[in-house]
Design a protein around this motif. Structure first.
Motif, PDB file in Angstrom:
ATOM      1  N   SER A  30       0.806  -1.216   0.000  1.00 55.86           N
ATOM      2  CA  SER A  30       0.000   0.000   0.000  1.00 55.86           C
ATOM      3  C   SER A  30       0.842   1.269   0.000  1.00 55.86           C
ATOM      4  N   SER A  31       2.140   1.144   0.158  1.00 54.45           N
ATOM      5  CA  SER A  31       3.014   2.324   0.162  1.00 54.45           C
ATOM      6  C   SER A  31       3.508   2.702  -1.225  1.00 54.45           C
ATOM      7  N   ASN A  52      -1.625   5.606  -8.025  1.00 53.06           N
ATOM      8  CA  ASN A  52      -0.743   5.949  -6.929  1.00 53.06           C
ATOM      9  C   ASN A  52      -1.037   5.080  -5.707  1.00 53.06           C
ATOM     10  N   TRP A  53      -0.294   5.312  -4.643  1.00 57.04           N
ATOM     11  CA  TRP A  53      -0.355   4.436  -3.477  1.00 57.04           C
ATOM     12  C   TRP A  53      -1.738   4.367  -2.848  1.00 57.04           C
ATOM     13  N   SER A  54      -2.484   5.473  -2.873  1.00 58.06           N
ATOM     14  CA  SER A  54      -3.785   5.502  -2.211  1.00 58.06           C
ATOM     15  C   SER A  54      -4.936   5.167  -3.139  1.00 58.06           C
ATOM     16  N   GLY A  55      -4.657   5.183  -4.439  1.00 59.49           N
ATOM     17  CA  GLY A  55      -5.736   4.986  -5.403  1.00 59.49           C
ATOM     18  C   GLY A  55      -6.395   6.282  -5.829  1.00 59.49           C
ATOM     19  N   GLY A  56      -5.915   7.394  -5.309  1.00 54.81           N
ATOM     20  CA  GLY A  56      -6.549   8.667  -5.592  1.00 54.81           C
ATOM     21  C   GLY A  56      -6.105   9.340  -6.867  1.00 54.81           C
ATOM     22  N   ARG A  72      -7.358  -0.253  -7.164  1.00 55.86           N
ATOM     23  CA  ARG A  72      -6.611  -1.079  -6.221  1.00 55.86           C
ATOM     24  C   ARG A  72      -7.412  -1.302  -4.965  1.00 55.86           C
ATOM     25  N   ASP A  73      -7.127  -2.419  -4.328  1.00 56.13           N
ATOM     26  CA  ASP A  73      -7.700  -2.756  -3.031  1.00 56.13           C
ATOM     27  C   ASP A  73      -6.527  -3.083  -2.124  1.00 56.13           C
ATOM     28  N   ASN A  74      -6.102  -2.119  -1.339  1.00 56.20           N
ATOM     29  CA  ASN A  74      -4.912  -2.314  -0.513  1.00 56.20           C
ATOM     30  C   ASN A  74      -5.126  -3.353   0.578  1.00 56.20           C
ATOM     31  N   ARG A 102       5.651   6.313  -4.317  1.00 60.65           N
ATOM     32  CA  ARG A 102       4.217   6.317  -4.030  1.00 60.65           C
ATOM     33  C   ARG A 102       3.407   6.827  -5.205  1.00 60.65           C
ATOM     34  N   TYR A 103       4.076   7.504  -6.135  1.00 58.42           N
ATOM     35  CA  TYR A 103       3.356   8.284  -7.146  1.00 58.42           C
ATOM     36  C   TYR A 103       3.452   7.636  -8.511  1.00 58.42           C
TER      37      TYR A 103
END
Length: 124
Positions: A30-31, A52-56, A72-74, A102-103
């Protein structure tokens, strides 16, 4: 180290859909951002999509915009590539990859870890 395993490829008719999955293990998945690339027979490997790491934040190649969706589903350490309105020119081996970031990244050289790939064949 990050280990990546793709699945979900197959044979589909033009206009159909497939969903690819990329399951990760190892370092804190997830990072990190994740990308999808593809290599058609006899051609170089090309960027398809990244998240990106958060899906945003997501990025897409122009050739797949409006047809493919990366998510993604972390909690499940999994990234997906939903592919709709498939065309014969989408035929390729599809690879997921993780950069040391992360990006989102679009250059192949920025990715440190790669899966073995899953074949997608679109018939006309």
């Amino acid at each position: 180290q990050v280990q990546l395993v793709e699945s979900g490829g197959g044979l589909v008719q033009a206009g159909g859909s497939l969903r690819l999955s990329c399951a990760a293990s190892g370092r804190t998945f997830s990072s990190y951002a994740v990308g999808w690339f593809r290599r058609a027979p006899g051609k170089e490997r090309l960027f398809v999509a990244a998240i990106n790491w958060s899906g945003g934040n997501t990025r897409y190649a122009d050739s797949v915009k409006g047809r493919f969706t990366i998510s993604r589903d972390n909690a499940k350490n999994t990234v997906y590539l939903q592919m709709n309105s498939l065309k014969p020119e989408d035929t390729a081996a599809y690879y997921c990859a993780v950069p040391e970031s992360r990006y989102t990244r679009i250059l192949e050289v920025e990715y440190a870890y790669w899966g073995q790939g899953t074949q997608v064949t679109v018939s006309s």
